[in-house]
Write an enzyme that holds these catalytic residues in place. Structure first.
Site, PDB file in Angstrom:
ATOM      1  CG  PHE A   1      28.730  11.272  25.732  1.00 46.54           C
ATOM      2  CD1 PHE A   1      27.929  10.700  26.521  1.00 46.54           C
ATOM      3  CD2 PHE A   1      30.029  11.700  26.148  1.00 46.54           C
ATOM      4  CE1 PHE A   1      28.370  10.279  27.877  1.00 46.54           C
ATOM      5  CE2 PHE A   1      30.538  11.152  27.129  1.00 46.54           C
ATOM      6  CZ  PHE A   1      29.963  10.421  28.181  1.00 46.54           C
ATOM      7  CG  ASP A   2      23.795  11.118  19.281  1.00 46.85           C
ATOM      8  OD1 ASP A   2      23.986  11.510  18.136  1.00 46.85           O
ATOM      9  OD2 ASP A   2      22.397  11.143  19.545  1.00 46.85           O
ATOM     10  CE  LYS A   3      23.203  18.750  19.031  1.00 43.26           C
ATOM     11  NZ  LYS A   3      21.784  18.981  19.480  1.00 43.26           N
TER      12      LYS A   3
END
Length: 695
Positions: A361-363
């Site tokens: 996941f990108d933050k």
């Protein structure tokens, strides 16, 4: 391509090889159910002829034969048409085999059995086409969401025009409870809009006018979701006016319809396997049938029996059910996802998403709201808070980065009526920060790691001390320098999404064993967010190219999905096995680059998508077992004497069964709506694969 054209393409019939039913399911002289009517007429003529032949006495000898010929005509009408078309394309399929077998039966005087063969084949295909039509109608319904006309302001008057005549920049009047005819942004009025047809959101979304129409017009990509609207969505109780940003052929809805229809033709790994299997299997069956034609030479039986057996084997071994087993499931899965606001581009991502056990996941904007707030303002070297903020706002309001927007927004609020100077010559240092000119001086704003490298002077001791302290608190930091002097440090914090923690728990319940957050933020800030959402792995300090390398290393361990916004994360998403973009509605880049696009900005759609993918893989496996199992039974059974009639019944029954099984996916329910109670697994061993602190 217009929405109607996209719908037409989505509903065009295909043959088994391309993943759907034969073309003769499309209708005829008696409407869309012509094939079914002809099949029933064939069965009626066959039944009456058989009853007269076996039960009646004193009837003319020609009457049963005439009825059997009528049954041939109705049962073979569409089959002949399809067989001729296949032969023109130099293809030899089940339709041709059925005609050969029926003609052979007639030549041998077995008119009743030949009529039975054509009746069973035609009724099986008619029901198959009807069932597959249900999945196609789910796609066709998407194209029907947008209205055909729009009320447009032209020359001071409101006129009704076809949506095809809308131009970018037109002002469209949308009355209460009407469907929106175009993508655009609200310029007048406030309302709530039901966006479920496009994004899958269950609750209406409040909409309000943009603050500055000229700014929205010049930078449409920066329009906030509170003002952005889409064609096909449903207006609430308020009358509004919108300014269109796309023509009807380019709306988000039109692109979704087009991509969903194209997804049907993109083959999954299982489909490619079955295609390779068929290329080997079909020639072997044909060779076996030729050998059986000469069985009378070896076995003491008449040629009639050998010919009959060879035709029965050809019919039994035709891999119709196998050919449609995977495409029917993929079509149903893609249609079900589209109905829920999830765009899946074909069988490959649909299958792969259901088989992976790791997701990255990108933050920012994915696990967090993507709206960071200023939490700390720490001036240094005698500079004041006002000077620090005014300098930062002057530069950052020229940038469209989320952190820049946060500084510009919150900083301006804190400064109130303070006059903010105008900065110029903004230059972005990708992944690190920006530089600009302000009143004749150069200003640098960026991560602490930007300073001390590439000709930029190092941080002063006081600034470095502030950075160290704020990092322990998990802040995202931006250092501001004007000329040769540090002005101070601004600390920001992004808020985790409320849906992040339950979403991750739902994914664990579905069997996703490893979930990793990757971020360009400092490791401490990444770990702080990860702890709040329940993740055990957080990799920080990653430049965009580092994210690509991280995905490559994760992919070396197995299939990996990358979830991001589809814009900044496009390279990493392209590297992953499956790229998943959130908030793709209205974003051309996200729609084009992602394998799977969650149309709404709702993370909770992800468990639904993974669950649907896993269910689809299960259905595909069931279909393969049924189709191969029936062939494995029928081939030896027909060699040993099973008749053509029972063989056709089992053959068509298996084809219909796999289609009906696939259609169950249209009713798939979201398991994530039931709150999961799953404990987080222990942290996997191993450190982040890369850490580039020059981020």
């Amino acid at each position: 391509m217009s929405q109607q054209a996209a719908a037409d393409r989505a509903t065009e019939p295909h043959d088994h090889e391309s993943g759907a039913a034969h073309a003769h399911g499309e209708g005829g002289i008696l409407g869309p159910n012509t094939e079914l009517i002809f099949a029933l007429a064939s069965g009626g003529a066959l039944g009456v002829g058989f009853a007269i032949e076996k039960l009646a006495s004193g009837h003319p000898a020609w009457l049963p034969l005439a009825l059997f010929i009528v049954a041939y005509g109705f049962g073979g009408f569409f089959t002949v048409r399809e067989a001729v078309e296949n032969l023109r394309r130099k293809r030899f399929e089940i339709d041709t085999l059925m005609l050969v077998a029926a003609a052979g039966a007639a030549a041998l005087g077995a008119w009743a059995e030949g009529a039975l063969l054509l009746f069973l084949f035609s009724i099986g295909h008619a029901l198959e086409h009807y069932a597959m039509g249900r999945a196609r109608r789910a796609i066709e319904a998407l194209a029907d969401l947008a209205p055909r006309t729009a009320h447009v302001r032209r020359d001071g008057q409101v006129v009704e025009l076809p949506v095809e005549q809308l131009e970018v920049g037109d002002t469209v009047v949308v009355r209460p409870n009407e469907r929106l005819p175009a993508d655009g942004f609200v310029v007048v009025g406030a309302t709530s809009i039901n966006q479920a047809p496009v994004t899958g959101e269950s609750m209406p979304v409040d909409k309000q006018p943009v603050a500055d129409a000229a700014a929205a017009r010049s930078r449409p990509a920066q329009i906030g979701s509170a003002s952005l609207v889409f064609a096909g969505t449903i207006n609430g109780a308020g009358a509004i006016e919108i300014e269109t940003t796309r023509k009807s052929s380019d709306t988000t809805l039109a692109k979704v319809v087009r991509m969903v229809s194209e997804a049907e033709t993109q083959k999954s790994p299982t489909q490619r396997f079955t295609d390779r299997f068929e290329r080997i299997f079909v020639p072997l069956v044909l060779a076996l049938a030729v050998l059986l034609l000469f069985a009378w030479v070896v076995v003491d039986e008449p040629f009639r029996d050998s010919f009959y057996r060879a035709m029965a084997v050809l019919v039994a071994a035709s891999p119709c059910a196998l050919a449609i087993a995977t495409p029917s499931a993929v079509l149903s899965g893609v249609a079900r996802a589209a109905r829920a606001g999830v765009l899946i581009k074909g069988g490959a991502p649909l299958e792969n998403l259901g088989s992976l056990n790791a997701i990255a996941f990108d933050k920012t904007g994915t696990l967090t709201e993507g709206r960071p707030r200023i939490t700390d303002i720490v001036p240094v070297r005698g500079s004041g808070e006002e000077e620090l903020l005014a300098t930062a706002v002057a530069v950052e309001r020229l940038s469209d980065h989320p952190l820049a927007e946060a500084i510009a927004r919150d900083g301006a609020e804190r400064l109130g009526k303070t006059v903010i100077p105008a900065a110029t010559d903004l230059k972005s240092l990708t992944g690190r920060g920006v530089t600009a000119s302000l009143e004749g001086e150069t200003v640098w704003i960026g991560k602490p790691e930007m300073f001390g490298v590439d000709g930029v002077g190092p941080l002063g001791d006081e600034t470095a001390s502030v950075v160290a302290r704020l990092r322990l608190e998990g802040r995202t930091l931006m250092v501001v320098r004007r000329g040769a002097h540090d002005l101070g440090v601004i600390g920001l914090l992004d808020t985790p999404r409320a849906a992040a923690k339950p979403t991750l728990a739902a994914l664990r319940a579905l069997g996703v064993q490893r979930m990793i957050m990757i971020s360009g933020d400092h490791q401490k800030a990444a770990q702080a967010i990860a702890a709040q959402v329940g993740l055990t792995e957080a990799w920080g300090d990653l430049m965009p190219e580092d994210k690509v390398e991280a995905i490559k290393r994760l992919r070396a361990d197995g299939k990996i999905a990358m979830v991001g916004d589809g814009v900044n994360d496009a390279p990493a998403m392209a590297t992953a096995t499956v790229g998943v973009a959130m908030g793709a509605a209205g974003s051309d880049v996200a729609l084009e680059t992602a394998d799977v696009a969650l149309m709404s900005d709702d993370l909770s759609q992800l468990p639904f998508t993974v669950g649907l993918s896993r269910r689809t893989r299960g259905v595909i496996l069931q279909n393969l077992i049924v189709s191969l199992g029936v062939v494995a039974f029928l081939v030896p059974a027909t060699i040993l004497g099973l008749g053509i009639g029972p063989a056709v019944a089992l053959h068509e029954g298996s084809t219909l069964l796999v289609v009906i099984n696939a259609l169950r996916l249209l009713g798939y329910r979201d398991p994530a709506r039931r709150p999961p109670s799953v404990a987080a697994p222990p942290a996997p061993a191993g450190a982040p694969p890369v850490s580039r602190r020059s981020a």
